[in-house]
Design a protein around this motif. Structure first.
Motif, PDB file in Angstrom:
ATOM      1  N   LEU A  29       0.827  -1.083  -0.072  1.00 11.95           N
ATOM      2  CA  LEU A  29       0.003   0.000   0.049  1.00 11.95           C
ATOM      3  C   LEU A  29       0.691   1.469   0.078  1.00 11.95           C
ATOM      4  O   LEU A  29       0.537   2.178  -0.867  1.00 11.95           O
ATOM      5  CB  LEU A  29      -1.119  -0.038   1.266  1.00 11.95           C
ATOM      6  CG  LEU A  29      -1.758   1.229   1.352  1.00 11.95           C
ATOM      7  CD1 LEU A  29      -2.992   1.228   0.431  1.00 11.95           C
ATOM      8  CD2 LEU A  29      -2.603   1.300   2.920  1.00 11.95           C
ATOM      9  N   TYR A  30       1.876   1.144   0.805  1.00 15.53           N
ATOM     10  CA  TYR A  30       2.691   2.519   1.028  1.00 15.53           C
ATOM     11  C   TYR A  30       3.557   2.639  -0.229  1.00 15.53           C
ATOM     12  O   TYR A  30       3.387   3.914  -1.007  1.00 15.53           O
ATOM     13  CB  TYR A  30       3.703   2.270   1.925  1.00 15.53           C
ATOM     14  CG  TYR A  30       3.217   2.583   3.257  1.00 15.53           C
ATOM     15  CD1 TYR A  30       3.207   3.962   3.965  1.00 15.53           C
ATOM     16  CD2 TYR A  30       2.864   1.784   4.238  1.00 15.53           C
ATOM     17  CE1 TYR A  30       2.996   4.324   5.001  1.00 15.53           C
ATOM     18  CE2 TYR A  30       2.399   2.108   5.496  1.00 15.53           C
ATOM     19  CZ  TYR A  30       2.333   3.383   5.901  1.00 15.53           C
ATOM     20  OH  TYR A  30       1.889   3.795   7.224  1.00 15.53           O
ATOM     21  N   ILE A 157      -2.569  -1.137  11.079  1.00 20.53           N
ATOM     22  CA  ILE A 157      -3.698  -0.744  10.083  1.00 20.53           C
ATOM     23  C   ILE A 157      -4.257   0.471  10.506  1.00 20.53           C
ATOM     24  O   ILE A 157      -4.624   1.274   9.703  1.00 20.53           O
ATOM     25  CB  ILE A 157      -4.694  -1.895  10.217  1.00 20.53           C
ATOM     26  CG1 ILE A 157      -4.249  -3.174   9.711  1.00 20.53           C
ATOM     27  CG2 ILE A 157      -5.992  -1.581   9.370  1.00 20.53           C
ATOM     28  CD1 ILE A 157      -5.133  -4.492  10.017  1.00 20.53           C
ATOM     29  N   ALA A 158      -4.441   0.665  12.053  1.00 20.16           N
ATOM     30  CA  ALA A 158      -5.203   2.196  12.441  1.00 20.16           C
ATOM     31  C   ALA A 158      -4.077   3.452  11.990  1.00 20.16           C
ATOM     32  O   ALA A 158      -4.673   4.165  11.562  1.00 20.16           O
ATOM     33  CB  ALA A 158      -5.454   1.809  13.868  1.00 20.16           C
ATOM     34  N   ILE A 163      -2.304   7.985   9.015  1.00 16.04           N
ATOM     35  CA  ILE A 163      -1.469   8.916   8.304  1.00 16.04           C
ATOM     36  C   ILE A 163      -1.635   9.062   6.924  1.00 16.04           C
ATOM     37  O   ILE A 163      -1.575  10.078   6.467  1.00 16.04           O
ATOM     38  CB  ILE A 163       0.000   7.715   8.371  1.00 16.04           C
ATOM     39  CG1 ILE A 163       0.512   7.675   9.738  1.00 16.04           C
ATOM     40  CG2 ILE A 163       0.978   8.129   7.265  1.00 16.04           C
ATOM     41  CD1 ILE A 163       1.921   6.797   9.600  1.00 16.04           C
ATOM     42  N   LEU A 164      -2.382   8.116   6.222  1.00 21.66           N
ATOM     43  CA  LEU A 164      -2.729   8.459   4.989  1.00 21.66           C
ATOM     44  C   LEU A 164      -3.629   9.417   4.522  1.00 21.66           C
ATOM     45  O   LEU A 164      -3.580  10.192   3.664  1.00 21.66           O
ATOM     46  CB  LEU A 164      -3.259   6.916   4.361  1.00 21.66           C
ATOM     47  CG  LEU A 164      -3.182   6.683   2.902  1.00 21.66           C
ATOM     48  CD1 LEU A 164      -1.634   6.516   2.373  1.00 21.66           C
ATOM     49  CD2 LEU A 164      -3.734   5.119   2.516  1.00 21.66           C
ATOM     50  N   PHE A 165      -4.804   9.397   5.479  1.00 20.58           N
ATOM     51  CA  PHE A 165      -5.857  10.431   5.270  1.00 20.58           C
ATOM     52  C   PHE A 165      -5.902  11.632   6.079  1.00 20.58           C
ATOM     53  O   PHE A 165      -6.703  12.320   5.886  1.00 20.58           O
ATOM     54  CB  PHE A 165      -7.214   9.258   5.368  1.00 20.58           C
ATOM     55  CG  PHE A 165      -7.089   8.633   4.192  1.00 20.58           C
ATOM     56  CD1 PHE A 165      -7.367   8.891   2.949  1.00 20.58           C
ATOM     57  CD2 PHE A 165      -7.047   7.221   4.734  1.00 20.58           C
ATOM     58  CE1 PHE A 165      -7.331   7.619   2.249  1.00 20.58           C
ATOM     59  CE2 PHE A 165      -7.113   6.099   3.899  1.00 20.58           C
ATOM     60  CZ  PHE A 165      -7.250   6.477   2.495  1.00 20.58           C
ATOM     61  N   ASN A 168       0.112  15.326   6.873  1.00 19.32           N
ATOM     62  CA  ASN A 168       0.630  15.846   5.496  1.00 19.32           C
ATOM     63  C   ASN A 168       1.516  14.802   5.042  1.00 19.32           C
ATOM     64  O   ASN A 168       1.666  15.021   3.747  1.00 19.32           O
ATOM     65  CB  ASN A 168       1.628  16.989   5.980  1.00 19.32           C
ATOM     66  CG  ASN A 168       0.841  18.075   6.652  1.00 19.32           C
ATOM     67  OD1 ASN A 168      -0.172  18.431   6.237  1.00 19.32           O
ATOM     68  ND2 ASN A 168       1.398  19.051   7.692  1.00 19.32           N
ATOM     69  N   PHE A 169       2.307  13.800   5.667  1.00 20.69           N
ATOM     70  CA  PHE A 169       2.939  12.808   4.725  1.00 20.69           C
ATOM     71  C   PHE A 169       1.770  12.055   4.011  1.00 20.69           C
ATOM     72  O   PHE A 169       2.244  11.866   2.925  1.00 20.69           O
ATOM     73  CB  PHE A 169       3.792  12.095   5.935  1.00 20.69           C
ATOM     74  CG  PHE A 169       4.393  10.929   5.333  1.00 20.69           C
ATOM     75  CD1 PHE A 169       5.397  11.025   4.581  1.00 20.69           C
ATOM     76  CD2 PHE A 169       4.043   9.456   5.377  1.00 20.69           C
ATOM     77  CE1 PHE A 169       6.142  10.072   3.951  1.00 20.69           C
ATOM     78  CE2 PHE A 169       4.569   8.595   4.787  1.00 20.69           C
ATOM     79  CZ  PHE A 169       5.653   8.847   3.998  1.00 20.69           C
ATOM     80  N   GLY A 170       0.954  11.651   4.467  1.00 25.32           N
ATOM     81  CA  GLY A 170       0.073  10.928   3.774  1.00 25.32           C
ATOM     82  C   GLY A 170      -0.551  11.757   2.485  1.00 25.32           C
ATOM     83  O   GLY A 170      -0.676  11.012   1.364  1.00 25.32           O
TER      84      GLY A 170
END
Length: 307
Positions: A29-30, A157-158, A163-165, A168-170
């Protein structure tokens, strides 16, 4: 009572088969959210399984085995990033090459480390029992009597979803995977973000491999990843490149594999070859769009050239 025990055992088996898939899918995913196709998940799983087994075998300490798997997984991720991001090698070719090299090297070295290809049982990772919750029927045994890798998976997972949503990194990661030119124009280093994402991918996938050798079977066997990296890619697509969706897709594939094992154990008059192909058949259906059309990151698989 027998039916309850059968169902409980089936759920536990499904969950155990899901864990390495979920680690590989999270790693993928990353990488793929940053725009780097990661077919090398299979090689990362296998490398992590081998290094974790070897380090644990020599030190008798599973924790050091996990740390060794993380380190080597990061190196494999670094190699994939170097080939795809810096040298701009075809990402599919790079991933397949890493898979082939990992398969060959681990098979060769395993015969040196474990003479006669003998099975060397590895020290057990301690199961952490959550007081009170572990006594809940069915759920307690499934969720609250697990090892550190399972609890870490829940946390990852959490954390990955957050992080993703919500960071800023996401946002940067998704921007690089969707519109690398726009991200570059705004001052974001596309190369740096992709390197970081693919190294994280290698680390996470290697933990899935470590789970295989240290928890699932407690020894290393040649080719023990057995296509799980490719199924993890199918889970990513099935889960639409979302952490929770991908994890649930991995649970579906894990449950399917556990089902075919249970059917074989019951002696049902079905050719075992048909049962063996069930997880892969589900993966093909997922890739064919069983759950609707999945839209990948727009820059996935495309090398970025700075203009």
């Amino acid at each position: 009572m027998d039916n309850f025990n059968f169902f409980s055992d089936y759920l536990v088996a499904s969950f155990r088969l899901t864990v390495p898939l979920a680690y590989a899918a999270l790693g993928g995913l990353y990488s793929e959210r940053s725009g780097v196709l990661n077919i090398a998940l299979e090689g990362m799983l296998l490398s992590g399984a081998f290094i974790a087994a070897v380090a644990t075998f020599y030190t008798k300490n599973p924790t050091l085995g996990l740390l060794a798997a993380l380190f080597v997984g990061g190196l494999v991720g670094l190699l994939h990033a170097f080939l795809c991001v810096t040298l701009r090698v075809n990402q599919l070719v790079s991933g397949l090459a890493i898979n082939l090299v990992a398969s060959g090297i681990t098979s060769f070295l395993a015969r040196l480390v474990f003479p006669g290809n003998s099975i060397q049982r590895l020290p057990e990772i301690t199961v952490i029992i959550v007081p009170g919750l572990a006594n809940i029927p069915l759920i307690g045994n499934l969720l609250f009597q697990q090892d550190i890798l399972v609890y870490l998976l829940f946390l990852l997972i959490a954390v990955t979803t957050y992080i993703l949503f919500h960071t800023n990194f996401g946002l940067t990661l998704r921007a690089v995977g969707e519109y690398p030119q726009a991200a570059d124009t705004s001052g974001i280093s596309v190369q740096q973000v992709r390197y970081c994402a693919v190294i994280i991918s290698g680390c996470l996938a290697s933990l899935g491999g470590a789970y295989l050798s240290l928890v699932a079977v407690r020894f290393f066997a040649e080719g023990m990843s057995a296509g799980k990296g490719f199924i993890a890619i199918a889970a990513l697509i099935f889960g639409r490149w979302h952490p929770l969706g991908s994890a649930l897709a991995c649970l579906l594939f894990g449950a399917t594999e556990a089902l075919q094992l249970r059917i074989q154990a019951l002696g049902v008059n079905i050719p075992y070859q048909f049962l063996l192909m069930l997880p892969y058949a589900i993966a093909i259906l997922a890739l064919a769009g069983l759950a609707g059309k999945s839209t990948p990151p727009k820059a996935l698989g495309t090398a970025y050239r700075k203009h």
